[in-house]
Design a protein around this motif. Structure first.
Motif, PDB file in Angstrom:
ATOM      1  N   MET A  57       0.714  -1.265   0.123  1.00  0.00           N
ATOM      2  CA  MET A  57      -0.047   0.100   0.129  1.00  0.00           C
ATOM      3  C   MET A  57       1.016   1.287   0.138  1.00  0.00           C
ATOM      4  O   MET A  57       1.757   1.307   0.575  1.00  0.00           O
ATOM      5  N   ASN A  58       0.333   2.355  -0.852  1.00  0.00           N
ATOM      6  CA  ASN A  58       1.252   3.381  -0.731  1.00  0.00           C
ATOM      7  C   ASN A  58       0.820   4.118   0.570  1.00  0.00           C
ATOM      8  O   ASN A  58      -0.169   4.945   0.668  1.00  0.00           O
ATOM      9  N   PHE A  59       1.544   4.235   1.189  1.00  0.00           N
ATOM     10  CA  PHE A  59       1.172   4.823   2.686  1.00  0.00           C
ATOM     11  C   PHE A  59       2.403   5.308   3.660  1.00  0.00           C
ATOM     12  O   PHE A  59       3.493   4.591   3.701  1.00  0.00           O
ATOM     13  N   CYS A  60       2.408   6.360   4.373  1.00  0.00           N
ATOM     14  CA  CYS A  60       3.401   6.780   5.404  1.00  0.00           C
ATOM     15  C   CYS A  60       2.371   7.377   6.322  1.00  0.00           C
ATOM     16  O   CYS A  60       1.296   7.954   6.020  1.00  0.00           O
ATOM     17  N   PRO A  61       2.977   7.605   7.686  1.00  0.00           N
ATOM     18  CA  PRO A  61       2.146   8.241   8.513  1.00  0.00           C
ATOM     19  C   PRO A  61       1.126   9.330   8.359  1.00  0.00           C
ATOM     20  O   PRO A  61       0.156   9.438   8.941  1.00  0.00           O
ATOM     21  N   GLY A  62       2.049  10.560   7.802  1.00  0.00           N
ATOM     22  CA  GLY A  62       1.271  11.562   7.472  1.00  0.00           C
ATOM     23  C   GLY A  62      -0.104  11.472   6.607  1.00  0.00           C
ATOM     24  O   GLY A  62      -1.058  12.606   6.734  1.00  0.00           O
ATOM     25  N   SER A  64       4.507   1.044   0.852  1.00  0.00           N
ATOM     26  CA  SER A  64       5.494   1.344  -0.509  1.00  0.00           C
ATOM     27  C   SER A  64       6.366   2.711  -0.011  1.00  0.00           C
ATOM     28  O   SER A  64       6.979   2.953  -1.020  1.00  0.00           O
ATOM     29  N   ARG A  65       6.143   3.197   1.043  1.00  0.00           N
ATOM     30  CA  ARG A  65       7.031   4.647   1.280  1.00  0.00           C
ATOM     31  C   ARG A  65       7.564   4.462   2.515  1.00  0.00           C
ATOM     32  O   ARG A  65       6.982   3.874   3.731  1.00  0.00           O
ATOM     33  N   GLU A  66       8.777   4.979   2.587  1.00  0.00           N
ATOM     34  CA  GLU A  66       9.486   5.217   4.085  1.00  0.00           C
ATOM     35  C   GLU A  66       8.912   6.128   4.721  1.00  0.00           C
ATOM     36  O   GLU A  66       7.901   6.888   4.340  1.00  0.00           O
ATOM     37  N   ARG A  67       9.317   6.251   6.085  1.00  0.00           N
ATOM     38  CA  ARG A  67       8.425   7.151   6.778  1.00  0.00           C
ATOM     39  C   ARG A  67       8.572   8.473   6.626  1.00  0.00           C
ATOM     40  O   ARG A  67       7.736   9.360   6.891  1.00  0.00           O
ATOM     41  N   ASP A  68       9.857   8.926   5.776  1.00  0.00           N
ATOM     42  CA  ASP A  68      10.125  10.315   5.402  1.00  0.00           C
ATOM     43  C   ASP A  68       9.586  10.409   4.016  1.00  0.00           C
ATOM     44  O   ASP A  68       9.609  11.606   3.325  1.00  0.00           O
ATOM     45  N   GLY A  69       8.694   9.381   3.585  1.00  0.00           N
ATOM     46  CA  GLY A  69       8.048   9.943   2.144  1.00  0.00           C
ATOM     47  C   GLY A  69       8.767   9.098   0.838  1.00  0.00           C
ATOM     48  O   GLY A  69       8.279   9.180  -0.236  1.00  0.00           O
ATOM     49  N   ARG A  70      10.049   8.808   1.197  1.00  0.00           N
ATOM     50  CA  ARG A  70      10.807   7.987   0.110  1.00  0.00           C
ATOM     51  C   ARG A  70      10.119   6.900  -0.424  1.00  0.00           C
ATOM     52  O   ARG A  70       9.686   5.871   0.403  1.00  0.00           O
ATOM     53  N   VAL A  71      10.077   6.709  -1.585  1.00  0.00           N
ATOM     54  CA  VAL A  71       9.581   5.356  -2.319  1.00  0.00           C
ATOM     55  C   VAL A  71      10.671   4.257  -1.967  1.00  0.00           C
ATOM     56  O   VAL A  71      11.641   4.156  -2.242  1.00  0.00           O
TER      57      VAL A  71
END
Length: 446
Positions: free
Chosen positions: A182-187, A280-287
């Motif tokens: 899933m395309n997801f990070c906490p924000g 599918s994204r790191e916590r800082d938004g990188r793919v």
């Protein structure tokens, strides 16, 4: 592996598999896009509250106009064409329809449609995961007692995960985890329908021209759909949700077996036998490298050293120890694959995934600070996201399921990320659904 030959035999005998579709949105449109190309499958009728929308769906997926202008169910049966109606009850009343595909996405309507279909002796393919996660275990029980099939929709991720889980168990491996990308990070958790298109690559022209629903897409973005789907998988497979909700650890294809194993073995899971998401994204938004955004996976453990050696010899993706392996499916094609569920139900009498126990729940959780007197706006909205938790936790919290969180008035204020209790809201209608939820507690699995 013989559905196509079984269908061909039915078609040759002049007995096509006859289905009724409720809901002509995106999923329904994808079902229709393929149905005309499956010889022996007859969509007798499509029910949608907006018949104009249904006609637009047929046009969008390139059906000739004359193929969807039947004047009634009887006319459709006699001519082989399809009838459009605004009354789902007409589908239940058509004795020749064997299977109802429920694709409205509305949890209350979906529940009622499933109950009516089961009472009419029809199989149910429940595209509507929102309804399934709310009362699916009870609906499946009712279907079994009625001698019909209640099934998840193949092409959607939960059914594909159930298939992978079945493969693990049938092969004799130790099941450790099941999940999806899933395309997801906490924000993303606090996305709203006003901001959702910022998270997608669609152009404004695409959004304006297509069948895009901002609340539906926002449900994917803020993690609600993940909670709904993973809780449904838990109910179908007996796996658990993490006690405090999905953790969304970032992981690429090469890392699945390393990440999705117990923390005691160096992984990220609180224990073995759990569902979660490969972000599918790191916590800082990188793919994430080699992310599986559209895929599904299972991780499993070899039962002995010989099997462990075979994992290595045959190129299975494993963790560093070689004991834990992963299997995955890279894509799912939504409604383009749902005929598999219809044919499995009608020709083999088998579901492609079925909620059997009340193992997990998807509960409404506040996106911000809201005051008594305000109204919640349900899945994909401005006010709540869904959290997947064990059903025992949901019962202990008297939690409000996400499917009942639309247009309900708050009696007490909420804080950000607070699980909403039924005691926090003023429920004034749909008490039949609450009664079903109470009855479903019989199926609670500790």
């Amino acid at each position: 592996m013989n559905l196509s030959s079984m269908l061909a035999a039915r078609a040759a005998g002049g007995r096509p598999v006859r289905v009724g579709l409720i809901g002509a949105g995106k999923f329904g449109s994808m079902i229709l896009a393929q149905a005309r190309h499956i010889e022996g499958l007859h969509v007798v009728a499509v029910a949608d509250l907006d018949p104009g929308k249904a006609r637009g769906a047929f046009e969008r997926v390139h059906w000739p106009v004359e193929q969807y202008t039947a004047a009634s169910a009887d006319d459709a049966l006699a001519s082989g064409r399809t009838w459009i109606t605004d009354d789902a009850a007409e589908l239940m009343g058509c004795g020749e329809i064997e299977c109802i595909i429920e694709a409205t996405g509305h949890p209350l309507a979906g529940t009622r449609h499933a109950l009516a279909a089961i009472a009419a002796g029809k199989h149910v393919v429940m595209v509507n995961v929102e309804a399934d996660v709310m009362v699916g275990a009870l609906l499946a029980e009712k279907a079994r007692k009625a001698g019909v099939v209640y099934s998840m929709a193949y092409g959607d991720q939960p059914a594909a995960m159930c298939e992978l889980v079945d493969w693990v168990r049938a092969c004799g491996f130790e099941l450790v985890a099941a999940g999806k990308g899933m395309n997801f990070c906490p924000g993303y958790r606090y996305s709203t329908p006003d901001t959702v298109w910022d998270y997608f690559d669609f152009t404004p022209e695409q959004v304006a021209a297509g069948d895009f629903n901002p609340k539906m897409y926002n449900s994917f973005t803020d993690g609600t759909k993940a909670a709904i789907e993973m809780a449904a998988v838990a109910n179908a497979t007996g796996l658990d949700c993490p006690k405090d909700g999905l953790a969304f650890p970032p992981a690429g294809l090469q890392d699945l077996a390393e990440v999705f194993k117990p923390a005691s073995e160096g992984g990220r899971l609180e224990k073995a036998g759990i569902v979660d998401i490969a972000a599918s994204r790191e916590r800082d938004g990188r793919v994430v490298l080699n992310n599986i955004q559209y895929g599904m996976f299972v991780t499993f453990k070899a039962p002995n050293d010989y099997t462990r050696q075979c994992f290595n010899q045959y190129g299975l993706m494993t963790d560093k120890s070689g004991w834990y392996g992963s299997m995955w499916r890279p894509f799912h094609l939504i409604g383009l694959e749902t005929a598999m569920s219809v044919l499995s139900a009608c020709l083999r009498g088998e579901p492609t995934g079925e909620s059997r126990i009340f193992r997990a729940d998807a509960v409404a959780t506040s996106k911000g600070h809201f005051q008594a007197g305000e109204f919640l706006d349900g899945e994909g909205g401005f006010k709540v996201w869904a959290k997947a938790i064990p059903a025992s936790e949901s019962v202990a919290l008297n939690a409000l399921p996400i499917g009942l969180a639309h247009h309900v008035k708050l009696k007490r204020s909420l804080e950000t990320d607070q699980v909403v209790s039924l005691d926090d809201v003023d429920i004034v209608d749909d008490l039949d659904i609450h009664a079903l939820r109470e009855d479903q507690r019989r199926l609670l699995s500790a």
